[in-house]
Design an enzyme around this catalytic site. Structure first.
Site, PDB file in Angstrom:
ATOM      1  N   HIS A   4      10.599 -55.270   8.485  1.00 16.63           N
ATOM      2  CA  HIS A   4      11.234 -54.197   7.698  1.00 16.63           C
ATOM      3  C   HIS A   4      11.032 -54.508   6.220  1.00 16.63           C
ATOM      4  CE1 HIS A   4      14.446 -51.748   5.940  1.00 16.63           C
ATOM      5  NE2 HIS A   4      14.518 -51.102   7.079  1.00 16.63           N
ATOM      6  N   CYS A  26       9.654 -48.106   6.550  1.00 10.68           N
ATOM      7  CA  CYS A  26      10.926 -47.479   6.173  1.00 10.68           C
ATOM      8  C   CYS A  26      10.710 -46.688   4.882  1.00 10.68           C
ATOM      9  CB  CYS A  26      11.993 -48.548   5.992  1.00 10.68           C
ATOM     10  SG  CYS A  26      13.572 -47.869   5.452  1.00 10.68           S
ATOM     11  N   HIS A  31      11.160 -45.792  10.149  1.00  9.42           N
ATOM     12  CA  HIS A  31      12.518 -45.410   9.760  1.00  9.42           C
ATOM     13  C   HIS A  31      12.344 -44.265   8.784  1.00  9.42           C
ATOM     14  CE1 HIS A  31      14.721 -49.535  10.401  1.00  9.42           C
ATOM     15  NE2 HIS A  31      14.258 -49.022  11.519  1.00  9.42           N
ATOM     16  N   ASP A  74      16.740 -42.541  10.050  1.00  7.75           N
ATOM     17  CA  ASP A  74      17.491 -43.607   9.394  1.00  7.75           C
ATOM     18  C   ASP A  74      18.750 -43.001   8.801  1.00  7.75           C
ATOM     19  OD1 ASP A  74      17.972 -46.162   8.623  1.00  7.75           O
ATOM     20  OD2 ASP A  74      16.230 -46.372   7.341  1.00  7.75           O
ATOM     21  N   HIS A  75      19.496 -43.821   8.120  1.00 10.75           N
ATOM     22  CA  HIS A  75      20.802 -43.429   7.565  1.00 10.75           C
ATOM     23  C   HIS A  75      21.037 -41.929   7.435  1.00 10.75           C
ATOM     24  CE1 HIS A  75      20.343 -47.359   5.085  1.00 10.75           C
ATOM     25  NE2 HIS A  75      20.315 -47.568   6.381  1.00 10.75           N
ATOM     26  N   TYR A 109      25.679 -44.684   9.203  1.00 11.36           N
ATOM     27  CA  TYR A 109      25.432 -44.637  10.650  1.00 11.36           C
ATOM     28  C   TYR A 109      26.414 -43.758  11.421  1.00 11.36           C
ATOM     29  CZ  TYR A 109      21.665 -47.914  10.122  1.00 11.36           C
ATOM     30  OH  TYR A 109      20.458 -48.481   9.774  1.00 11.36           O
TER      31      TYR A 109
HETATM   32  C1  DNO Z   1      19.710 -50.677   7.261  1.00 20.84           C
HETATM   33  C2  DNO Z   1      18.660 -51.216   8.112  1.00 20.84           C
HETATM   34  C3  DNO Z   1      18.425 -52.686   7.874  1.00 20.84           C
HETATM   35  C4  DNO Z   1      17.513 -53.215   8.918  1.00 20.84           C
HETATM   36  C5  DNO Z   1      17.141 -54.636   8.764  1.00 20.84           C
HETATM   37  C6  DNO Z   1      16.031 -54.991   9.708  1.00 20.84           C
HETATM   38  O1  DNO Z   1      20.272 -49.707   7.586  1.00 20.84           O
HETATM   39  O2  DNO Z   1      17.512 -50.479   8.011  1.00 20.84           O
HETATM   40  O3  DNO Z   1      19.629 -53.361   7.950  1.00 20.84           O
HETATM   41  O4  DNO Z   1      18.110 -53.096  10.173  1.00 20.84           O
HETATM   42  O5  DNO Z   1      16.769 -54.932   7.481  1.00 20.84           O
HETATM   43  O6  DNO Z   1      15.966 -56.347   9.844  1.00 20.84           O
END
Ligand code: DNO
Length: 348
Positions: free
Chosen positions: A198, A236, A263, A308-309, A322
């Protein structure tokens, strides 16, 4: 492409049944949280996740994260024992049907935001980052609790850790990452698991700590450290995209064949090193989500995606970034982009 959704296990306010009701989700993204970082995950705990997923009509094919112990990142002597454990986890996960493992190599802190509930004009709230605020924080003095701060450290441990990193710069961190890859990727190849690092979030050094998965040059360097398909990326968009100088389209092309997990989220720039997270669509933020998806498809991407978020909307409260609703909307939007652009196999 397979659409996934992060689930923090039975304590997650977003229950697995709700995730199963989002029509486009194939797999959960989860992890074992009952042992300290660096230890071996029990088969029981791994299988419990698999069983819970199956109960909701889902699979468990992606782990986020198998965290990397700080002693590995710092290149300490006991790293070989920790790497044995890491490999063992990969073998166990592979046997349980996991296909992709996400991890990061950020020293001490994971992702970082300055605000967890920044109010938005439409009444929702979202995660936000403002470098000016962050620069005023002193992690070894304040009592802050923000995402990315491992609250299991005592103040003294944290101060000790920050001190240990004083002599570690980018070059040393890259060397330690290479050592990690040489120890772990052969096991991943054997286990049929892709490793997906990531990016650093935000993608620049903070609190004097080095960060290395930040831009196209570092990304290419990372990929060349161990040129195996199993050594890949979690692409990401919100992390790489937080640096306006990063051209995400160019980066996706440069990583062709090595992106195993995407992501996808959008952010809106509010100034230099200042942004807030938005809903997923292109029109909501500064990143061109449709162009990003198109480039992924053109580059033959056939990995896992997760929305993602999300923001907190419709009065929802819960774990910052989340919640259920906005991520579910994001999953639907992103799946629509992929299906519309021919990025989903077996669709007539
Ligand atoms: C945040 C996530 C990160 C991710 C880590 C992967 O929301 O994208 O915490 O899980 O960095 O190791």
């Amino acid at each position: 492409m397979k659409m996934t959704f992060r689930w923090y296990g039975p304590s997650d306010p977003v229950t697995i049944d709700k995730i199963g009701q989002i029509p486009v989700i194939d797999s959960i993204v989860s992890a074992v949280y009952d042992v300290p970082v660096g230890e071996v995950w029990s088969n029981e705990s791994i299988n419990a996740l698999k069983t819970a997923a199956a109960g909701a009509g889902l699979t468990f094919e992606v782990v986020e994260s198998v965290p990397v112990h700080e002693d590995i990142k710092m290149g300490k002597k006991n790293r070989d024992r920790l790497l044995d454990n890491y490999r063992e986890n990969i073998y166990r996960l592979g046997k349980a049907g996991v296909k992709c493992v996400c991890y990061n190599f950020m020293p001490v802190f994971d992702w970082l935001r300055s605000e967890l509930r920044a109010p938005q004009k439409d009444g929702s709230n979202a995660l936000a980052y403002d470098e000016e605020t962050v620069l005023k924080m002193n992690p070894s003095e304040s009592n802050l609790s923000l995402p990315g701060w491992d609250e299991s450290y005592t103040r003294d441990e944290l101060v000790g850790l920050l001190k240990s990193y004083e002599n570690i710069g980018e070059k040393q961190l890259f060397d330690n990452l290479q050592y990690f890859l040489e120890a772990v990727i052969p096991a991943a190849e054997e286990a049929g698991v892709t490793m997906a690092i990531h990016p650093d979030d935000p993608p620049w050094g903070i609190f004097g700590l080095p960060r290395i998965i930040t831009d196209i040059d570092h990304m290419k360097k990372f990929l060349s450290l161990y040129p195996s398909v199993n050594n890949g990326l979690t692409f990401c968009t919100g992390s790489f995209g937080a640096a306006e100088s990063n051209d995400l389209i160019e980066m996706i092309k440069a990583a062709e064949g090595r992106i195993h997990f995407a992501h996808l989220r959008n952010i809106k720039f509010d100034g230099y090193r200042k942004f807030h997270e938005t809903a997923h669509p292109t029109r909501s933020g500064s990143l061109g989500m449709a162009a990003i998806v198109k480039t992924l498809i053109d580059c033959g991407f056939d990995g896992y995606v997760r929305p993602d978020h999300g923001r907190m909307i419709w009065g929802e409260t819960g774990r910052g970034g989340y919640g259920l609703y906005d991520r579910a909307l994001g999953a639907m939007y992103l799946y629509g982009l992929f299906e519309g652009m021919g990025g989903i196999r077996d669709v007539k």
